[in-house]
Design an enzyme around this catalytic site. Structure first.
Site, PDB file in Angstrom:
ATOM      1  N   GLY A   1      -4.755  -1.934   5.384  1.00  0.00           N
ATOM      2  CA  GLY A   1      -4.031  -2.893   4.603  1.00  0.00           C
ATOM      3  C   GLY A   1      -4.186  -4.417   5.127  1.00  0.00           C
ATOM      4  NE  ARG A   2      -6.077  -3.811  11.513  1.00  0.00           N
ATOM      5  CZ  ARG A   2      -5.426  -2.140  11.333  1.00  0.00           C
ATOM      6  NH1 ARG A   2      -3.997  -1.906  10.387  1.00  0.00           N
ATOM      7  NH2 ARG A   2      -5.904  -1.188  12.070  1.00  0.00           N
TER       8      ARG A   2
ATOM      9  CD  GLU B   1      -1.621  -3.931  11.861  1.00  0.00           C
ATOM     10  OE1 GLU B   1      -1.692  -3.811  10.221  1.00  0.00           O
ATOM     11  OE2 GLU B   1      -0.186  -4.440  11.701  1.00  0.00           O
TER      12      GLU B   1
ATOM     13  CE  LYS C   1      -3.745   2.597   2.935  1.00  0.00           C
ATOM     14  NZ  LYS C   1      -4.591   2.438   3.593  1.00  0.00           N
TER      15      LYS C   1
ATOM     16  CG  HIS D   1      -4.291 -35.347  17.724  1.00  0.00           C
ATOM     17  ND1 HIS D   1      -4.176 -36.265  18.716  1.00  0.00           N
ATOM     18  CD2 HIS D   1      -5.175 -35.215  16.990  1.00  0.00           C
ATOM     19  CE1 HIS D   1      -5.127 -37.288  17.882  1.00  0.00           C
ATOM     20  NE2 HIS D   1      -5.687 -36.196  16.628  1.00  0.00           N
TER      21      HIS D   1
ATOM     22  CE  LYS E   1       7.022  -1.363   9.608  1.00  0.00           C
ATOM     23  NZ  LYS E   1       5.466  -0.315   8.492  1.00  0.00           N
TER      24      LYS E   1
ATOM     25  CD  GLU F   1       9.701  -6.331   7.018  1.00  0.00           C
ATOM     26  OE1 GLU F   1       9.303  -4.943   6.336  1.00  0.00           O
ATOM     27  OE2 GLU F   1       9.273  -6.332   7.759  1.00  0.00           O
TER      28      GLU F   1
HETATM   29  O1  F6P Z   1       2.333  -4.641  10.270  1.00  0.00           O
HETATM   30  C1  F6P Z   1       2.133  -2.769   9.670  1.00  0.00           C
HETATM   31  C2  F6P Z   1       1.604  -2.847   8.310  1.00  0.00           C
HETATM   32  O2  F6P Z   1       1.857  -1.066   8.276  1.00  0.00           O
HETATM   33  C3  F6P Z   1       0.127  -3.107   8.246  1.00  0.00           C
HETATM   34  O3  F6P Z   1      -1.052  -2.550   8.400  1.00  0.00           O
HETATM   35  C4  F6P Z   1       0.345  -3.555   6.873  1.00  0.00           C
HETATM   36  O4  F6P Z   1      -0.766  -4.493   6.233  1.00  0.00           O
HETATM   37  C5  F6P Z   1       2.180  -4.149   6.407  1.00  0.00           C
HETATM   38  O5  F6P Z   1       2.501  -3.370   7.165  1.00  0.00           O
HETATM   39  C6  F6P Z   1       1.837  -3.719   4.830  1.00  0.00           C
HETATM   40  O6  F6P Z   1       1.760  -1.860   4.641  1.00  0.00           O
HETATM   41  P1  F6P Z   1       2.452  -1.991   2.979  1.00  0.00           P
HETATM   42  O7  F6P Z   1       1.282  -2.940   1.825  1.00  0.00           O
HETATM   43  O8  F6P Z   1       2.163  -0.904   2.833  1.00  0.00           O
HETATM   44  O9  F6P Z   1       3.539  -2.781   2.167  1.00  0.00           O
END
Ligand code: F6P
Length: 553
Positions: free
Chosen positions: A271-272, A357, A210, A388, A516, A216
């Site tokens: 995002g979620r 979150e 987003k 189990h 971060k 990452e």
């Molecule tokens: O975990 C933090 C966060 O901002 C989430 O809310 C989001 O889904 C994820 O990192 C990835 O963010 P982006 O889609 O901006 O890479």
């Protein structure tokens, strides 16, 4: 608006809790057995073929009435209408919350800052359909002309978990020959282990972010790009094999993504909550656009249920209220989800981000620290594996763990009577958790087994099950795209309702920023490989030890 714990309904629930907290569900069922089946009739509801049986809960008529009173006293319906109509309820980011518009199959206008956003939502859906049909139909191929057979989604959090759980759950609906992979972890192992099994000429990378700033995702995307160019020697071909899904088109362009290969979504989609947007591109590639739209249809059906059904029969509201009952009155610290279906094995991971979150907050909408518990710890495992692993604790542990049990009545993979055994276990576990086993029952079982009186006295205490462990049973006909869409939307709305009741903003996530921030500084320290004394003694020592172990970049 008075504080949550000063509300009349909250105080009534506190008083009622004192009366009901030691009542056993065995007795609640016994009381109502006289009116054969009344308890199930009163404490169940349905949306399409999704049935929620919430009768195995520590509630009676009074409890349920007071919980519904609470929902009304905090004006759940008003808040719901604000969300659907695009009010900026995400107060710390001054944004609307409109994942529901993404699946607004009625196409009625939804306004953001005076603009009806439905046309651009539909434009992106058309772009996704066009693109995915060309790829799946072999009209859009790799730069050497080979069919695309591997799609690698590079994203994390909401840019991974949603499409990941859907693709995993919908394997039976996938096109043969099209594989989808999900890379999220900054650990180089994640990307490395996937790249071992794909070829650049037939691989499409989707960079999903987003913000297009997530470390990452950008590092994994750069490594994937590097891998591609090194193996093909063809820099220009990158444009054919990398697309982006983002709300930050400028950053995607700077990465080298062509405009026509960008699929946008907007900052009023969290995002979620974003799998219904272009973040669902891997879903549409893997399953086809018709199945992706069936997913949207199911979510929309749940939206309509949430918008129109009275609180007493409203599935997300009921789940939310029961969660509050255990979280805030029985002090349950967690909530478990047991999907008795192997395709849903990633459901707990998805729900963890969605729930934790959103509601892992201590500051309320007025900026004050709350004086009550908010979001629970979400966890779970597929059934029957869960039995189990940790059912010993659920049955005989000291911690209350309210749980959702989900199962499709039909299986896609008939194999002897295994699905019947799975269903029997699903039903047996919720019954056992509810009724337990009394001392008398345990004793007569041991006697019937011929165990001597002396041994019975030794083993009997360990054979007793307290029971009174609450569960929700969610049974549906088939795990198909429409049903899955409805179930995921159900959980989204459950989280929303709980956030309203706890008076917190469920739609920001400032808590993920601090780690971060520190990581960036420590990363520089690791690179510098200088003596470290600038952090706390633990961090300094751990860095020093990692260096001694010959930490490798
Ligand atoms: O975990 C933090 C966060 O901002 C989430 O809310 C989001 O889904 C994820 O990192 C990835 O963010 P982006 O889609 O901006 O890479």
């Amino acid at each position: 608006m008075p504080k949550l714990t000063e509300l009349a309904s909250w105080k009534a629930l506190e008083a009622h809790f004192e009366q009901i907290k030691d009542v056993h569900m065995r007795d609640l069922f016994a009381q109502e057995e006289k009116e054969a089946g009344q308890r199930f009739r009163k404490f169940s509801t349905q949306m399409d073929d999704i049935l929620l049986d919430f009768s195995k809960n520590r509630i009676n008529d009074e409890t349920f009435k007071l919980l519904c009173d609470l929902a009304r006293e905090v004006d759940i319906e008003g808040w719901r209408d604000q969300m659907f109509s695009g009010e900026p309820i995400n107060i710390s980011e001054f944004r609307p919350v409109l994942h529901t518009a993404l699946r607004n199959r009625s196409n009625t206008p939804v306004y953001v800052d005076g603009e009806n956003v439905m046309p651009k939502i539909n434009r992106v859906l058309a772009q996704i359909r066009y693109f995915t049909e060309r790829v799946r139909g072999g009209h859009l191929r790799g730069y050497t002309g080979r069919l695309i057979k591997d799609v690698i989604n590079i994203g994390i959090g909401g840019s991974d978990l949603g499409p990941h759980v859907v693709c995993d759950s919908m394997k039976p609906y996938a096109q043969r020959g099209m594989n989808v992979h999900f890379v999220s972890n900054i650990d180089p192992t994640h990307l490395t282990e996937i790249l071992k099994f794909v070829e650049p000429e037939s691989t499409l990378f989707i960079v999903s972010s987003k913000t297009f700033t997530t470390q990452e995702t950008l590092l994994n995307a750069q490594s994937a790009r590097k891998w591609f160019v090194e193996l093909t020697g063809n820099e220009k071909a990158v444009a054919r094999h990398f697309v982006a899904v983002t709300a930050n088109k400028q950053a995607a362009a700077e990465f080298g993504i062509l405009e026509e290969n960008m699929f946008e979504f907007w900052d009023w989609v969290g995002g979620r909550y974003s799998l219904w947007s272009a973040i669902g591109l891997p879903i549409a590639l893997y399953l086809g656009m018709d199945h992706f739209e069936a997913l949207l249809d199911g979510a929309h059906a749940m939206d309509m249920h949430f918008k129109s059904v009275p609180i007493e029969k409203n599935m997300p509201v009921i789940l939310a209220l029961l969660g509050i009952w255990y979280n805030n009155f029985f002090d349950a610290q967690s909530h478990a989800v047991m999907a008795y279906n192997q395709y849903l094995r990633r459901l707990p991971a998805y729900l963890q981000q969605l729930d934790m979150e959103s509601n892992g907050k201590t500051i309320n909408r007025q900026g004050e620290r709350v004086d009550y518990l908010t979001g629970p710890i979400i966890w779970g495992e597929t059934g029957s594996n869960c039995q189990h692993a940790f059912f010993q604790l659920l049955h005989q542990g000291t911690k209350p763990v309210p749980a959702d049990f989900l199962i499709p009545a039909q299986t896609r993979n008939p194999l002897g009577d295994q699905h019947c055994v799975l269903l029997a276990n699903f039903l047996a576990q919720t019954r056992a958790l509810m009724k337990g086993k009394t001392e008398a029952e345990a004793r007569s079982e041991l006697e019937a087994q011929g165990v001597t009186e002396e041994k019975i006295e030794d083993v009997l205490p360990h054979k007793i099950f307290e029971g009174n462990k609450p569960t929700n049973s969610i049974v549906f006909k088939n795990l198909d795209p429409r049903t899955l869409g409805a179930l995921l939307a159900m959980y989204e709305h459950k989280v929303f309702v709980q956030g309203v009741i706890w008076n917190i903003n469920s739609f920001d996530q400032w808590g993920v920023e601090y780690g971060k921030q520190l990581a960036a500084d420590i990363q520089n320290t690791l690179h510098a490989r200088t003596d470290v004394s600038r952090y706390d003694d633990s961090t300094n020592s751990l860095i020093d030890y990692s260096m001694k172990l010959n930490f490798s970049d």
